[in-house]
Motif scaffolding. Structure first.
Motif, PDB file in Angstrom:
ATOM      1  N   ASP A 165       4.382   0.279  -4.653  1.00  0.00           N
ATOM      2  CA  ASP A 165       3.481  -0.825  -5.004  1.00  0.00           C
ATOM      3  C   ASP A 165       2.481  -0.407  -6.070  1.00  0.00           C
ATOM      4  OD1 ASP A 165       4.412  -2.837  -3.035  1.00  0.00           O
ATOM      5  OD2 ASP A 165       3.733  -1.343  -1.591  1.00  0.00           O
ATOM      6  N   ARG A 166       1.916   0.785  -5.925  1.00  0.00           N
ATOM      7  CA  ARG A 166       0.941   1.246  -6.917  1.00  0.00           C
ATOM      8  C   ARG A 166       1.593   1.432  -8.284  1.00  0.00           C
ATOM      9  NH1 ARG A 166      -0.547   4.152  -2.288  1.00  0.00           N
ATOM     10  NH2 ARG A 166       0.609   6.005  -2.924  1.00  0.00           N
ATOM     11  N   ASP A 167       2.828   1.934  -8.302  1.00  0.00           N
ATOM     12  CA  ASP A 167       3.480   2.235  -9.578  1.00  0.00           C
ATOM     13  C   ASP A 167       4.116   1.017 -10.234  1.00  0.00           C
ATOM     14  OD1 ASP A 167       2.710   4.834  -9.341  1.00  0.00           O
ATOM     15  OD2 ASP A 167       4.661   5.613  -8.716  1.00  0.00           O
ATOM     16  N   THR A 168       4.180  -0.102  -9.519  1.00  0.00           N
ATOM     17  CA  THR A 168       4.659  -1.343 -10.132  1.00  0.00           C
ATOM     18  C   THR A 168       3.522  -2.342 -10.355  1.00  0.00           C
ATOM     19  OG1 THR A 168       5.251  -2.229  -7.944  1.00  0.00           O
ATOM     20  CG2 THR A 168       7.005  -1.155  -9.214  1.00  0.00           C
ATOM     21  N   ALA A 169       2.291  -1.948 -10.019  1.00  0.00           N
ATOM     22  CA  ALA A 169       1.145  -2.837 -10.174  1.00  0.00           C
ATOM     23  C   ALA A 169       0.831  -3.034 -11.654  1.00  0.00           C
ATOM     24  CB  ALA A 169      -0.065  -2.274  -9.444  1.00  0.00           C
ATOM     25  N   ASP A 224       0.844  -1.197   0.000  1.00  0.00           N
ATOM     26  CA  ASP A 224       0.000   0.000   0.000  1.00  0.00           C
ATOM     27  C   ASP A 224       0.877   1.244   0.000  1.00  0.00           C
ATOM     28  OD1 ASP A 224      -2.288   1.555   0.033  1.00  0.00           O
ATOM     29  OD2 ASP A 224      -2.401   1.591   2.225  1.00  0.00           O
ATOM     30  N   SER A 225       1.825   1.281  -0.922  1.00  0.00           N
ATOM     31  CA  SER A 225       2.721   2.429  -1.028  1.00  0.00           C
ATOM     32  C   SER A 225       2.794   2.888  -2.480  1.00  0.00           C
ATOM     33  CB  SER A 225       4.136   2.062  -0.549  1.00  0.00           C
ATOM     34  OG  SER A 225       4.789   1.258  -1.527  1.00  0.00           O
ATOM     35  N   GLU A 226       3.425   4.023  -2.688  1.00  0.00           N
ATOM     36  CA  GLU A 226       3.566   4.522  -4.052  1.00  0.00           C
ATOM     37  C   GLU A 226       4.323   3.531  -4.924  1.00  0.00           C
ATOM     38  OE1 GLU A 226       4.653   8.746  -6.209  1.00  0.00           O
ATOM     39  OE2 GLU A 226       5.770   8.199  -4.398  1.00  0.00           O
ATOM     40  N   THR A 248      -1.876  -5.006 -14.623  1.00  0.00           N
ATOM     41  CA  THR A 248      -3.209  -5.534 -14.868  1.00  0.00           C
ATOM     42  C   THR A 248      -3.096  -6.707 -15.835  1.00  0.00           C
ATOM     43  OG1 THR A 248      -4.211  -3.349 -14.590  1.00  0.00           O
ATOM     44  CG2 THR A 248      -5.517  -5.015 -15.730  1.00  0.00           C
ATOM     45  N   ARG A 286       7.892   2.940   3.489  1.00  0.00           N
ATOM     46  CA  ARG A 286       7.629   1.509   3.245  1.00  0.00           C
ATOM     47  C   ARG A 286       8.892   0.705   3.498  1.00  0.00           C
ATOM     48  NH1 ARG A 286       8.555  -2.426  -0.592  1.00  0.00           N
ATOM     49  NH2 ARG A 286       6.798  -3.582  -1.528  1.00  0.00           N
ATOM     50  N   SER A 292       5.203   4.908 -14.562  1.00  0.00           N
ATOM     51  CA  SER A 292       5.067   6.212 -13.915  1.00  0.00           C
ATOM     52  C   SER A 292       6.243   7.129 -14.236  1.00  0.00           C
ATOM     53  CB  SER A 292       4.960   6.024 -12.398  1.00  0.00           C
ATOM     54  OG  SER A 292       5.050   7.266 -11.736  1.00  0.00           O
TER      55      SER A 292
END
Length: 285
Positions: free
Chosen positions: A20-24, A16-18, A26, A201, A38
């Motif tokens: 993690d979001r930027d390496t997620a 739940d960090s930047e 789909t 993180r 990003s």
């Protein structure tokens, strides 16, 4: 409590960090993933190689039956830019303790054609299943306390867009490797510092893939300037890192023919060697 102090007291959790979001990614279909790279992890508009390695590492963790990278070898074919990308993975072999896969990241040229940016071959396992036995002659780098080291915030304001990644890192460099920043490089191929993510993180194996390629190039302390693009990077993850800041040491012994090697060691807060890497990089003489 003042707002700034309150913000510092809130530490992002793994997942739940930047970062993690930027390496997620789909999943589009089995083995195919979409991501928007990003702009927050760029250096002069090129996406940082460690961030890219973490993106591909996350894709392989999803595609393979084992969760953790043990060894990852990447060839950087062309510079990646912020924006849409596709990652394609392939399982090469699966075994009881290790599985091996490959992954490639593609972007698109002006005509809409796919261009391969980076290709990775990696072996994955379970770090929590490793035995505790350690026999080593390696020792952590001697670093001054963090409050006696210096980060990007201690220097002059950077040119907009020159190093967006700096705002996402907690980076404090050993003053003895900062001669280049004062116009007095030591001539030694050394770079050392404390490393973490700016939102607090804690490190995990994917963050270690970022850490080995996040410090300024050793070429700066050798009196060279400009972009130092990675040609090939191999990382060995040795164990799951303990919470807290990491110590990173990078050395270069040989610059020849416009190429140099960078050997990195990453040590966790428990004094354990948690990652090692070697990369070949190009310099402009």
């Amino acid at each position: 409590m003042p707002e700034a102090a309150s913000a510092q007291a809130i530490r992002a959790a793994i997942g739940d960090s930047e970062f993690d979001r930027d390496t997620a990614l789909t999943a589009r279909e089995p083995g195919v993933y979409d991501i928007d790279l990003s702009a927050g992890w760029t250096i002069t508009n090129a996406v940082n190689g460690g961030y890219l390695l973490a993106v591909l590492g996350r894709a392989l963790a999803d595609a393979l039956p084992h969760p953790d990278p043990f060894t990852v070898s990447a060839h950087y074919l062309t510079a990646s830019q912020p924006g849409p990308a596709v990652v394609r993975t392939e399982t090469v072999r699966t075994g009881r303790t290790l599985s091996t896969g490959q992954a490639s990241l593609f972007q698109f040229d002006e005509q809409g054609n796919e261009v391969e940016r980076i290709r990775v071959l990696a072996s994955y396992g379970d770090l929590d299943s490793l035995p505790d036995d350690v026999r080593t002659t390696a020792a952590p780098p001697a670093l001054p306390p963090m409050d006696q080291c210096f980060g990007p915030e201690d220097g002059p304001a950077p040119v907009d867009g020159s190093s967006e990644i700096a705002g996402r890192l907690m980076l404090k460099l050993d003053p003895s490797t900062l001669g280049w920043a004062l116009g007095k490089p030591s001539g030694k191929g050394e770079m050392r510092g404390w490393f973490g993510l700016a939102d607090g993180r804690d490190p995990d194996p994917l963050a270690l893939l970022l850490a080995v390629d996040a410090l300024p190039p050793t070429a700066f302390e050798m009196g060279l300037t400009g972009w130092v693009p990675t040609v090939e990077l191999t990382v060995h993850i040795r164990c799951r890192p303990a919470p807290g800041p990491l110590r990173v040491s990078i050395t270069t012994r040989n610059l020849a023919g416009g190429f140099l090697e960078e050997d990195a060691e990453v040590w966790d807060s428990a004094g354990r060697l948690v990652a090692q890497s070697r990369q070949l990089a190009r310099v402009r003489l």
